[in-house]
Scaffold this motif. Structure first.
Motif, mmCIF file in Angstrom:
data_model
loop_
_atom_site.group_PDB
_atom_site.id
_atom_site.type_symbol
_atom_site.label_atom_id
_atom_site.label_comp_id
_atom_site.label_asym_id
_atom_site.label_seq_id
_atom_site.Cartn_x
_atom_site.Cartn_y
_atom_site.Cartn_z
ATOM 1 N N THR A 1 0.739 -1.536 0.184
ATOM 2 C CA THR A 1 0.298 -0.107 -0.067
ATOM 3 C C THR A 1 1.312 1.261 0.192
ATOM 4 N N GLY A 2 2.121 1.424 0.351
ATOM 5 C CA GLY A 2 2.854 2.523 0.658
ATOM 6 C C GLY A 2 3.613 2.182 -0.949
ATOM 7 N N VAL A 3 3.684 1.391 -1.538
ATOM 8 C CA VAL A 3 4.973 1.953 -2.244
ATOM 9 C C VAL A 3 3.695 1.961 -3.172
ATOM 10 N N HIS A 4 1.815 1.537 -3.484
ATOM 11 C CA HIS A 4 0.755 2.733 -4.388
ATOM 12 C C HIS A 4 0.853 3.731 -4.201
ATOM 13 N N ALA A 5 0.902 4.032 -2.394
ATOM 14 C CA ALA A 5 1.003 5.636 -1.948
ATOM 15 C C ALA A 5 1.199 6.289 -2.607
ATOM 16 N N ARG A 6 2.561 6.055 -1.976
ATOM 17 C CA ARG A 6 3.950 6.708 -3.220
ATOM 18 C C ARG A 6 3.751 7.697 -4.483
ATOM 19 N N SER A 7 3.084 6.487 -5.296
ATOM 20 C CA SER A 7 3.261 6.300 -6.437
ATOM 21 C C SER A 7 2.055 7.443 -6.856
ATOM 22 N N GLN A 8 0.547 7.196 -6.407
ATOM 23 C CA GLN A 8 -0.744 8.036 -6.223
ATOM 24 C C GLN A 8 0.225 9.223 -6.542
ATOM 25 N N VAL A 9 0.358 9.461 -5.193
ATOM 26 C CA VAL A 9 1.152 10.897 -4.770
ATOM 27 C C VAL A 9 1.650 11.446 -5.990
ATOM 28 N N THR A 10 3.108 10.863 -6.730
ATOM 29 C CA THR A 10 3.262 11.826 -8.096
ATOM 30 C C THR A 10 2.393 12.389 -8.773
ATOM 31 N N ALA A 11 1.274 10.770 -9.520
ATOM 32 C CA ALA A 11 0.578 11.068 -9.984
ATOM 33 C C ALA A 11 -0.092 11.948 -9.975
ATOM 34 N N MET A 12 -0.866 12.510 -8.888
ATOM 35 C CA MET A 12 -1.712 13.716 -8.584
ATOM 36 C C MET A 12 -0.435 15.179 -8.655
ATOM 37 N N LYS A 13 0.357 14.682 -8.233
ATOM 38 C CA LYS A 13 1.465 16.176 -8.824
ATOM 39 C C LYS A 13 1.520 16.969 -9.929
ATOM 40 N N ARG A 14 1.971 15.328 -10.592
ATOM 41 C CA ARG A 14 1.975 15.576 -11.955
ATOM 42 C C ARG A 14 0.594 15.935 -12.647
ATOM 43 N N ALA A 15 -0.449 15.684 -12.316
ATOM 44 C CA ALA A 15 -1.736 15.716 -13.018
ATOM 45 C C ALA A 15 -1.915 17.354 -12.386
ATOM 46 N N ASN A 16 -1.661 17.662 -11.459
ATOM 47 C CA ASN A 16 -2.035 18.786 -11.280
ATOM 48 C C ASN A 16 -1.207 20.247 -12.128
ATOM 49 N N GLY A 17 0.112 19.952 -11.883
ATOM 50 C CA GLY A 17 1.211 20.984 -12.869
ATOM 51 C C GLY A 17 0.760 20.559 -14.132
ATOM 52 N N ARG B 1 -7.463 13.399 -20.271
ATOM 53 C CA ARG B 1 -8.302 11.852 -20.374
ATOM 54 C C ARG B 1 -7.098 10.790 -19.626
ATOM 55 N N ALA B 2 -5.822 10.694 -20.849
ATOM 56 C CA ALA B 2 -4.991 10.022 -20.206
ATOM 57 C C ALA B 2 -4.073 9.947 -18.634
ATOM 58 N N VAL B 3 -4.017 11.493 -19.072
ATOM 59 C CA VAL B 3 -3.247 12.164 -17.454
ATOM 60 C C VAL B 3 -4.552 11.353 -16.341
ATOM 61 N N SER B 4 -5.665 11.631 -16.299
ATOM 62 C CA SER B 4 -6.536 11.490 -15.391
ATOM 63 C C SER B 4 -7.063 10.178 -14.856
ATOM 64 N N ASP B 5 -6.892 9.072 -15.914
ATOM 65 C CA ASP B 5 -6.758 8.307 -15.781
ATOM 66 C C ASP B 5 -5.930 7.271 -15.755
ATOM 67 N N ASP B 6 -4.959 7.863 -15.397
ATOM 68 C CA ASP B 6 -3.476 7.392 -14.637
ATOM 69 C C ASP B 6 -2.996 7.304 -13.304
ATOM 70 N N LEU B 7 -4.252 8.960 -12.880
ATOM 71 C CA LEU B 7 -4.250 9.451 -11.315
ATOM 72 C C LEU B 7 -5.479 8.092 -10.917
ATOM 73 N N ARG B 8 -6.367 7.712 -11.646
ATOM 74 C CA ARG B 8 -7.446 7.113 -11.417
ATOM 75 C C ARG B 8 -7.201 5.495 -11.187
ATOM 76 N N ARG B 9 -6.448 5.523 -12.001
ATOM 77 C CA ARG B 9 -6.353 3.933 -11.712
ATOM 78 C C ARG B 9 -4.887 3.786 -10.410
ATOM 79 N N ARG B 10 -3.893 5.063 -10.273
ATOM 80 C CA ARG B 10 -3.245 5.066 -9.335
ATOM 81 C C ARG B 10 -3.529 4.670 -7.858
ATOM 82 N N THR B 11 -4.801 6.215 -7.316
ATOM 83 C CA THR B 11 -5.847 5.752 -6.101
ATOM 84 C C THR B 11 -6.593 4.802 -6.413
ATOM 85 N N MET B 12 -7.066 4.299 -7.248
ATOM 86 C CA MET B 12 -8.225 3.249 -7.458
ATOM 87 C C MET B 12 -7.040 1.827 -6.664
#
Length: 557
Positions: free
Chosen positions: A177-193, A219-230
């Motif tokens: 879970t920690g590995v995925h959570a760090r990946s999700q945070v990175t994806a969120m920062k990338r999506a915001n930027g 849409r691709a960036v959003s889907d990537d963030l969605r997959r990591r969050t899920m």
């Protein structure tokens, strides 16, 4: 984890109250289980209503009490989380202010915004739910096992063995879970930027017909963030499912054992057997609660990494220098000033030396990238020179020590989404209406403000909506006039203006320059013409330092 725990410094009373409410709730659960078990045993034994209703009322009262303790703990947790998030966000903003624009140049503003807003919010679950649950999960089950061992030793042993497996399961699932959570945070920062960059560039994308393509990319960036969050949520739910399965198996084993004991008549009373069965879910309840909120820990870990990147960078800065007190137009001396960009890409300033006399207007000229803006940024404390020093009235200054004595107007007219009055008083909150009117008049803004519905109290949008480019530039100069500082730094004050707007800005510049030392980086011949001296830079070096004709006529010279 150590940093997350330190967030509770100063909140120990609130944490103690949350934990105490949990322990009291566990004690109430034991009493509740004992009363309900006796009530059921009496009902099975054929007791009348007059015997059953007192324990029934008592059981109801215990249920209400336990619910009240849970609500109180949640309320304390929410208020504690609010205070901690407020403090952390303040620290992040203070750190960003200390780091300055130079640190932000190599980072996406959307990612930094996500850290200051979304990632600080991600601490909520850790503070209000996970950490108190972690403390309770380590102690409450062991406490609840004591009455079980006293009543039936084999049942206590089975529950202890099942509880011992819990940390192993939680550890395995938590690591992933920690590995995925760090990946999700990175994806969120990338999506915001990414989204902020595209939003700011929307007019350009529309003009070049790229809206459709960018929509697909978004849409691709959003889907990537969605997959990591899920992915994070799936692992979090997996931990809850594993704990539920373990709890159910333990309950089934204990129930089979107790049924055998009751049927064999080995001395175990029905009420005691029911008490143990009712208590089994309560033993696993703190562990289940910990599993439910395990994703809060993972989210907090990812957020902490992003937050600590900012805080650690600010902690690595040298101690701030004491501010200098200047009340008259100062003399500036630049002695062998050099600055190299990180990584050795190129030299921004190379052994720059020249002197600015008190009350003198000096124009810094040169091609873009020659070092004009960099020189001003050193005076503002936004960058630190690699070598050399700056002397003000003979006193060496460094960092942001000179800022209180500076009025500044940059290349971009930074207008806040606020009233004109708020924008004008940004550098001097206590300015009077008379001072504002004088500054507005000197900047030739009177007619423009007169057209606005509420005058100085009119709200302007982000970037100065409702104002033209020239009016926005003059508003920035009026703000510098209100500041009334002895040293004025200007960066391309007339860039991209038409002739009429440039003339109005030049008029404001002449008023601003009276009795002050002025450094102005410019490409404009008109601005150069009003300067006392010209310092030309090429590739970070001074190649020319000469007086102009204006110096003979200027009241500042």
């Amino acid at each position: 984890m150590a940093w997350l725990k330190r967030l509770f410094a100063g909140q120990s009373m609130a944490l103690s109250m949350m934990v105490a409410a949990g322990f009291l709730g566990a004690g109430v659960a034991v009493a509740q289980a004992w009363v309900i078990a006796g009530l059921i045993a009496d009902a099975i034994g054929g007791a009348g209503i007059d015997v059953l209703w007192p324990p029934a009322i008592l059981a109801l009262a215990l249920i209400v009490l336990r619910g009240g303790l849970s609500v109180a703990a949640d309320a304390i947790g929410a208020s504690t989380a609010f205070r901690i998030k407020q403090a952390v966000r303040g620290r992040v903003l203070a750190a960003l202010a200390a780091l300055g624009p130079a640190w932000l140049d190599n980072r996406a503003s959307g990612a930094v915004t996500a850290t200051a807003v979304d990632q600080v919010e991600a601490l909520d679950g850790f503070v209000a739910r996970f950490y108190p649950a972690q403390i309770l999960a380590a102690a409450v089950p062991l406490g609840l096992l004591v009455p079980v061992f006293l009543i039936d030793l084999p049942s206590g042993g089975m529950l202890l063995a099942a509880g011992a497996l819990t940390p192993v399961i939680m550890g395995l699932i938590g690591w992933r879970t920690g590995v995925h959570a760090r990946s999700q945070v990175t994806a969120m920062k990338r999506a915001n930027g990414y989204f902020l960059d595209r939003l700011q560039g929307l007019p350009t994308l529309k003009l070049f017909g790229e809206i459709g393509r960018e929509r697909d990319r978004m849409r691709a960036v959003s889907d990537d963030l969605r997959r990591r969050t899920m992915g994070v949520l799936r692992l979090a739910f997996l931990s809850s499912t594993a704990l539920e399965l373990l709890s159910s198996l333990a309950l089934a084993l204990v129930a089979v054992h107790l049924a055998g004991s009751l049927l064999s008549g080995d001395g175990l009373a029905l009420s005691e057997g029911l008490f143990v069965l009712i208590l089994v879910p309560e033993i696993f309840q703190p562990l289940r609660r910990l599993g439910i909120h395990y994703h809060d820990k993972a989210a907090a870990f990812g957020a902490a990494e992003a937050i600590l990147e900012i805080l650690d960078a600010a902690d690595g800065l040298p101690a701030p220098a004491e501010s200098v007190s200047i009340h008259a137009a100062p003399q500036l001396v630049f002695e062998h000033l050099s600055l190299a960009y990180p990584g050795g890409r190129r030299v921004a300033l190379d052994d720059v030396s020249f002197t600015v006399a008190p009350g003198e207007v000096v124009a810094l000229v040169g091609e873009s990238g020659s070092g004009k803006s960099t020189l001003l940024s050193i005076l503002l404390g936004l960058r630190q020179p690699s070598s050399g020093r700056v002397l003000v009235d003979g006193v060496p200054v460094e960092g942001r020590a000179l800022v209180p004595a500076i009025a500044w107007a940059g290349q971009r007219a930074r207008i806040l989404s606020a009233s004109l009055r708020d924008n004008l008083t940004l550098g001097r909150p206590g300015a009077s209406d008379g001072q504002l009117v004088d500054a507005v008049s000197a900047a030739s803004l009177g007619p423009a403000i007169g057209r606005l519905p509420d005058g100085l109290d009119t709200r302007v949008g982000e970037g100065g909506r409702m104002l033209s480019a020239g009016e926005a530039r003059r508003l920035v100069l009026a703000r510098a006039l209100v500041r009334d500082a002895p040293l004025v730094l200007l960066d391309e004050p007339t860039a991209n203006l038409d002739r009429d707007s440039e003339a109005a800005v030049l008029s404001a510049l002449r008023t601003l320059a009276k009795g002050r030392t002025v450094l102005v980086a410019t490409h404009s011949p008109a601005v150069v013409a009003m300067a006392d001296r010209v310092v030309r830079l090429e590739r970070g070096r001074v190649v020319e330092d000469r007086a102009t004709g204006a110096s003979e006529e200027s009241p500042n010279g």
